[in-house]
Write a protein that holds these residues in place. Structure first.
Motif, PDB file in Angstrom:
ATOM      1  N   ASP A   1      37.844  -4.063  30.706  1.00 23.17           N
ATOM      2  CA  ASP A   1      36.680  -5.274  30.588  1.00 23.17           C
ATOM      3  C   ASP A   1      36.100  -5.602  31.935  1.00 23.17           C
ATOM      4  O   ASP A   1      36.361  -6.573  32.390  1.00 23.17           O
ATOM      5  CB  ASP A   1      37.289  -6.378  30.086  1.00 23.17           C
ATOM      6  CG  ASP A   1      36.304  -7.664  29.761  1.00 23.17           C
ATOM      7  OD1 ASP A   1      35.263  -7.077  29.477  1.00 23.17           O
ATOM      8  OD2 ASP A   1      37.099  -8.810  29.528  1.00 23.17           O
ATOM      9  N   TYR A   2      35.435  -4.452  32.395  1.00 18.11           N
ATOM     10  CA  TYR A   2      34.546  -4.418  33.647  1.00 18.11           C
ATOM     11  C   TYR A   2      33.238  -4.872  33.349  1.00 18.11           C
ATOM     12  O   TYR A   2      32.578  -4.525  32.420  1.00 18.11           O
ATOM     13  CB  TYR A   2      34.806  -3.410  34.338  1.00 18.11           C
ATOM     14  CG  TYR A   2      36.155  -2.918  34.948  1.00 18.11           C
ATOM     15  CD1 TYR A   2      36.456  -3.031  36.037  1.00 18.11           C
ATOM     16  CD2 TYR A   2      36.774  -2.166  34.034  1.00 18.11           C
ATOM     17  CE1 TYR A   2      37.852  -2.935  36.601  1.00 18.11           C
ATOM     18  CE2 TYR A   2      38.099  -1.868  34.341  1.00 18.11           C
ATOM     19  CZ  TYR A   2      38.669  -2.181  35.704  1.00 18.11           C
ATOM     20  OH  TYR A   2      39.978  -1.623  36.075  1.00 18.11           O
TER      21      TYR A   2
ATOM     22  N   SER B   1      42.188   7.706  40.772  1.00 17.09           N
ATOM     23  CA  SER B   1      41.823   6.751  40.033  1.00 17.09           C
ATOM     24  C   SER B   1      40.514   6.081  40.502  1.00 17.09           C
ATOM     25  O   SER B   1      40.386   5.785  41.848  1.00 17.09           O
ATOM     26  CB  SER B   1      42.808   5.723  39.665  1.00 17.09           C
ATOM     27  OG  SER B   1      42.626   4.488  39.509  1.00 17.09           O
ATOM     28  N   ALA B   2      39.506   6.002  39.961  1.00 17.55           N
ATOM     29  CA  ALA B   2      38.376   4.980  40.536  1.00 17.55           C
ATOM     30  C   ALA B   2      38.545   3.635  40.357  1.00 17.55           C
ATOM     31  O   ALA B   2      37.829   2.723  40.850  1.00 17.55           O
ATOM     32  CB  ALA B   2      37.101   5.607  39.616  1.00 17.55           C
ATOM     33  N   THR B   3      39.568   3.283  39.598  1.00 18.92           N
ATOM     34  CA  THR B   3      39.983   1.728  39.632  1.00 18.92           C
ATOM     35  C   THR B   3      40.866   1.519  40.806  1.00 18.92           C
ATOM     36  O   THR B   3      40.516   0.396  41.265  1.00 18.92           O
ATOM     37  CB  THR B   3      40.704   1.437  38.203  1.00 18.92           C
ATOM     38  OG1 THR B   3      41.967   2.393  38.381  1.00 18.92           O
ATOM     39  CG2 THR B   3      39.843   1.626  37.017  1.00 18.92           C
TER      40      THR B   3
ATOM     41  N   TYR C   1      34.669  -5.080  40.257  1.00 15.27           N
ATOM     42  CA  TYR C   1      34.328  -5.788  38.941  1.00 15.27           C
ATOM     43  C   TYR C   1      35.501  -6.426  38.200  1.00 15.27           C
ATOM     44  O   TYR C   1      35.600  -6.192  36.934  1.00 15.27           O
ATOM     45  CB  TYR C   1      33.487  -4.709  38.103  1.00 15.27           C
ATOM     46  CG  TYR C   1      32.516  -4.326  38.720  1.00 15.27           C
ATOM     47  CD1 TYR C   1      31.355  -4.869  39.047  1.00 15.27           C
ATOM     48  CD2 TYR C   1      32.278  -2.837  38.961  1.00 15.27           C
ATOM     49  CE1 TYR C   1      30.136  -4.603  39.429  1.00 15.27           C
ATOM     50  CE2 TYR C   1      31.171  -2.305  39.510  1.00 15.27           C
ATOM     51  CZ  TYR C   1      30.062  -3.162  39.853  1.00 15.27           C
ATOM     52  OH  TYR C   1      28.874  -2.551  40.414  1.00 15.27           O
ATOM     53  N   TRP C   2      36.924  -6.302  39.077  1.00 18.44           N
ATOM     54  CA  TRP C   2      38.136  -6.390  38.425  1.00 18.44           C
ATOM     55  C   TRP C   2      37.571  -8.002  37.707  1.00 18.44           C
ATOM     56  O   TRP C   2      37.367  -9.142  38.317  1.00 18.44           O
ATOM     57  CB  TRP C   2      39.377  -6.605  39.003  1.00 18.44           C
ATOM     58  CG  TRP C   2      40.456  -7.227  38.530  1.00 18.44           C
ATOM     59  CD1 TRP C   2      41.031  -8.347  38.625  1.00 18.44           C
ATOM     60  CD2 TRP C   2      41.342  -5.976  37.780  1.00 18.44           C
ATOM     61  NE1 TRP C   2      42.174  -8.298  37.794  1.00 18.44           N
ATOM     62  CE2 TRP C   2      42.406  -6.879  37.392  1.00 18.44           C
ATOM     63  CE3 TRP C   2      41.285  -4.769  37.281  1.00 18.44           C
ATOM     64  CZ2 TRP C   2      43.473  -6.472  36.605  1.00 18.44           C
ATOM     65  CZ3 TRP C   2      42.083  -4.406  36.636  1.00 18.44           C
ATOM     66  CH2 TRP C   2      43.324  -5.274  35.856  1.00 18.44           C
TER      67      TRP C   2
ATOM     68  N   LYS D   1      38.929 -13.483  46.779  1.00 17.20           N
ATOM     69  CA  LYS D   1      38.474 -12.266  46.367  1.00 17.20           C
ATOM     70  C   LYS D   1      38.542 -11.118  47.371  1.00 17.20           C
ATOM     71  O   LYS D   1      38.577 -11.629  48.581  1.00 17.20           O
ATOM     72  CB  LYS D   1      37.008 -12.498  45.673  1.00 17.20           C
ATOM     73  CG  LYS D   1      37.158 -13.307  44.298  1.00 17.20           C
ATOM     74  CD  LYS D   1      35.541 -13.554  44.056  1.00 17.20           C
ATOM     75  CE  LYS D   1      35.432 -14.178  42.656  1.00 17.20           C
ATOM     76  NZ  LYS D   1      34.201 -14.204  41.972  1.00 17.20           N
ATOM     77  N   PRO D   2      38.212  -9.949  46.962  1.00 11.89           N
ATOM     78  CA  PRO D   2      37.894  -8.939  48.019  1.00 11.89           C
ATOM     79  C   PRO D   2      36.627  -9.166  48.925  1.00 11.89           C
ATOM     80  O   PRO D   2      35.796  -9.470  48.533  1.00 11.89           O
ATOM     81  CB  PRO D   2      37.798  -7.543  47.393  1.00 11.89           C
ATOM     82  CG  PRO D   2      38.342  -7.856  45.696  1.00 11.89           C
ATOM     83  CD  PRO D   2      38.051  -9.476  45.916  1.00 11.89           C
TER      84      PRO D   2
END
Length: 618
Positions: A349-350, A119-121, A422-423, A482-483
């Motif tokens: 929705d990115y 997964s790229a997510t 982009y989450w 945030k990351p």
């Protein structure tokens, strides 16, 4: 790398551990019997290499051993190898994480027949969706190999090769076990002119058990079902040209527990596939291979007993083009190089839902009598993030026919995932890639019936992505997290492996000592065992074969000042060959019913029994 806790062990104990491991390796040199078969691997350079040509540690598991292990998941196969650590959220159908030499689970590049999957997510691979019955061979490369494969290979590379049969060969099998486990499988090889194609099909399902032991969660069985089809073939067009193809389709369902009892999703459907078309040109000392492929990772989460709960869908699609070349020059000189391009896209929705990745690499290997040297360099450009240059430099000296010493250093990187960047509401588009620098010193010993090595390694990882407060507040006055690239880790260890024959028994043992720490605090990383050991004993007599496997995992920090206890697990497999084609196998997992917890409140299965029957025509 997660939460951190307990302090580093005494340095003298580490030195003693290393010395004892070296002495243990030396002891194996006294054993002698029949010759060990040569292993051919491709993951180190993308082309066939013998053990003498490899300068990195690569473990292989062949189809015959997979069949005797009779695993219920790919994790069951990988766990017998040194340097590989497994964390499960339950049984075979549940979420599973694989760590190589103490690295994060998303620091492992996973390939199926040369095609990158995952997964790229999330940046991880769902090992629970892969069927062991459709696997021919697994190669596990330890240490960074970004100079050949690009992003993700900080801890290493796992490459899975699907089943391959000759024309006229076929197999069929059925199995039943605890928790109403049922499996059926079939495969056949078809010849067409100067080529052949293998088709393998597998279906399995289980009613499962209650995997989560939390006080306020669903008290129900968490079952699973999965089906897999794989296709693999090649056609020799003429003396120089060859066409190759492979594909895999996996579909299934997994039930799990809503651990917060919030009425959210507790069931998941997945539907993944990959396909690969390639052509290869060979002439004299030159080989060139061009491959076009696509992989998809698709997952839907929902509430199993409430159709009104909306479905959340996560989907990654990856298109890939790979061009690899190898030239065998005179005087034991080999040149390897190529170009990789891929496009990753995600559904959702990115702010950005796709990106291109480009890489170019070159590798040179040279042999001088007893000295073997290798240098590899690679350039990668990840759209909207950054570019990275990775390298590996290795040198090996062959003292005699038995002993060889190899030293390797290299760098690697892991590009941020779409979720990191982009989450919606919490992604950080300013993230850069995680980077690593590693060192490895490996002493190999090979005799008539023994192959062993001891490897001392260090891996320093910078710019690790973790959640951190931004200094801003939301509308309710809460800190916004945030990351961010804020963590650093340093991982040191010793890895020992030995395969030998003694008293007509085949022995395989692996041991890993690990010191994985947070550089800033000096505390150990969550989920890592300081000591992990596996011992497998097998014996064949007339129509019978016996395989016993013992796995020990030392205590691990679980967060919040808690520890997972050390565990001991014994599996037993007994096979009986009825005739040349028919065979029976009885498998007992966790024979002594050990309580095993590898993730907070998630229990692995207790004692399980499985009976299988198979037919194989040659």
């Amino acid at each position: 790398m997660g939460t951190f806790s307990y302090k580093k062990s005494n340095k003298l104990s580490k030195i003693a551990m290393l010395i004892s491991s070296v002495l243990g390796l030396s002891a194996f040199s006294a054993v002698a019997a029949e010759v060990v078969d040569e292993k051919i691997t491709v993951t180190g350079s993308r082309f066939d290499r013998t053990a003498e040509q490899q300068l990195t540690v690569i473990n292989t598991i062949e189809r015959e051993e997979i069949a005797r292990l009779n695993p219920k998941s790919v994790a069951d196969v990988l766990e017998i190898l040194p340097g590989v650590s497994v964390s499960r959220n339950g049984g075979a159908g549940q979420s599973t994480s694989i760590s190589l030499r103490g690295s994060n689970s998303n620091h492992v590049l996973v390939l199926v027949d040369g095609v990158k999957v995952g997964s790229a997510t999330l940046g991880t691979v769902s090992f629970n969706t892969l069927s062991p019955e459709n696997i021919e061979r697994i190669e596990v490369l330890k240490g960074p190999r970004a100079s050949v494969w690009g992003s993700d290979a900080i801890g290493g590379v796992i490459q899975i090769f699907t089943r391959q049969l000759k024309g006229g060969e076929w197999f069929a099998g059925a199995e039943y076990g605890n928790n109403d486990y049922i499996r059926g499988s079939f495969g056949a090889g078809l010849t067409h002119g100067e080529g052949s194609t293998t088709l393998s099909v597998n279906h399995e399902q289980s009613e499962g058990y209650d995997v989560y032991n939390g006080a306020e969660v669903e008290n129900d069985d968490d079952g699973y079902k999965r089906s897999a089809i794989s296709l693999k073939g090649s056609q020799q067009i003429n003396s120089n040209w060859q066409a190759l193809w492979n594909g895999q389709y996996d579909k299934g369902n997994t039930q799990y527990d809503d651990i917060y009892a919030s009425g959210s999703a507790d069931e998941s459907d997945y539907e993944n596939y990959l396909w690969n078309l390639a052509t290869q040109y060979s002439r004299d000392q030159f080989i060139s291979k061009l491959a076009v492929s696509q992989s998809r990772d698709h997952n839907e989460n929902f509430r199993g007993d409430d159709a009104s709960v909306p479905v959340s869908i996560f989907e990654t699609k990856r298109n890939q083009v790979n061009w690899s070349n190898q030239y065998l020059a005179a005087n034991e000189l080999t040149f390897t190089g190529g170009i990789d391009w891929s496009n990753e896209s995600v559904q959702g929705d990115y702010a950005q839902d796709e990106r291109d990745l480009f890489g170019a690499y070159a590798l040179v290997q040279k042999q001088w009598s007893k000295l073997l040297a290798e240098v590899a360099v690679r350039y990668d450009d990840v759209e909207n993030i950054d570019s990275e240059v990775s390298y590996n430099a290795s040198l090996a000296y062959q003292f005699n026919e038995q002993w060889r010493l190899a030293a390797t250093t290299g760098t690697a990187f892991k590009a941020p995932t779409f979720n990191d960047l982009y989450w919606p509401g919490s992604g950080n588009p300013d993230l850069i890639s995680e980077t690593a620098e590693s060192y490895d010193l490996t002493l190999n010993f090979t005799a008539k019936d023994v192959r062993a090595y001891i490897s001392v390694f260090q891996n320093k990882i910078d710019n690790l992505i973790a959640w951190a407060p931004t200094g801003e507040k939301d509308d309710y006055g809460w800190d916004i997290w945030k990351p961010a690239n804020i963590n650093e880790a340093e991982i040191r260890g010793v890895e020992l492996s030995a395969n030998y024959q003694l008293f007509n028994l085949d022995h395989q043992l692996g041991y890993t000592y690990l010191d994985a720490e947070n550089v800033q605090t000096g505390e150990q990383l969550v989920g890592r065992s300081e000591n992990e050991f596996n011992y497998m004993l097998s014996y064949s007599w007339e129509q019978f074969d016996l395989l016993a496997n013992y796995h020990y995992q030392g205590k691990r920090y679980a967060g919040n000042d808690e520890f997972f206890d050390a565990t001991h697990k014994v599996d037993l497999s007994i096979g009986y060959q009825l005739d040349d084609a028919w065979s029976l196998r009885l498998k007992a997992n966790n024979l002594f019913d050990e309580e095993i917890i590898s993730a907070q409140n998630y229990f692995s299965p207790g004692r399980e029994f499985f009976l299988s029957v198979s037919y194989q025509a040659f």
